[in-house]
Design a protein around this motif. Structure first.
Motif: not given
Length: 108
Positions: A18-20, A67-76, A96-103
């Motif tokens: 919900h927050e995402a 990012a909406f798709h990632r929330v729906r598929d559980g990978s967010y 909406y970022t798909p990456f951590c800072v190091p990556c």
């Protein structure tokens, strides 16, 4: 504090779905408002600047939709490169970022 360093104090490690979704909705609304404002800027606006701004806003909208798709598929909230959780602090800043800072640093 670095965004890629986990906090030692007790803090949740993930945003709720919900927050995402709320953060993503806010980001999308903001970008759509920017596009409307750019469209209404009129003939006095410099064409190249306006085109670059539109391209940037459209690119971010594409990232938000992904990012909406990632929330729906559980990978967010999971880094697409290393598969580790993205720190909540980073997702609060850039939902909406798909990456951590190091990556992200490694890809730059």
């Amino acid at each position: 504090m670095s965004l890629d360093t986990p906090r030692t104090e007790s803090r949740r490690e993930r945003l709720t779905a919900h927050e995402a979704l709320q953060r993503l909705e806010d980001e999308r609304a903001s970008r759509l408002t920017q596009l409307r404002a750019i469209g209404q800027a009129g003939p006095d606006a410099e064409e190249q600047v306006m085109s670059a701004q539109k391209d940037t806003v459209r690119r971010v909208l594409t990232e938000i939709e992904a990012a909406f798709h990632r929330v729906r598929d559980g990978s967010y909230g999971t880094c697409r490169t290393c598969a580790k959780p993205i720190p909540v602090e980073r997702l609060e800043i850039l939902p909406y970022t798909p990456f951590c800072v190091p990556c992200l640093r490694d890809t730059a």
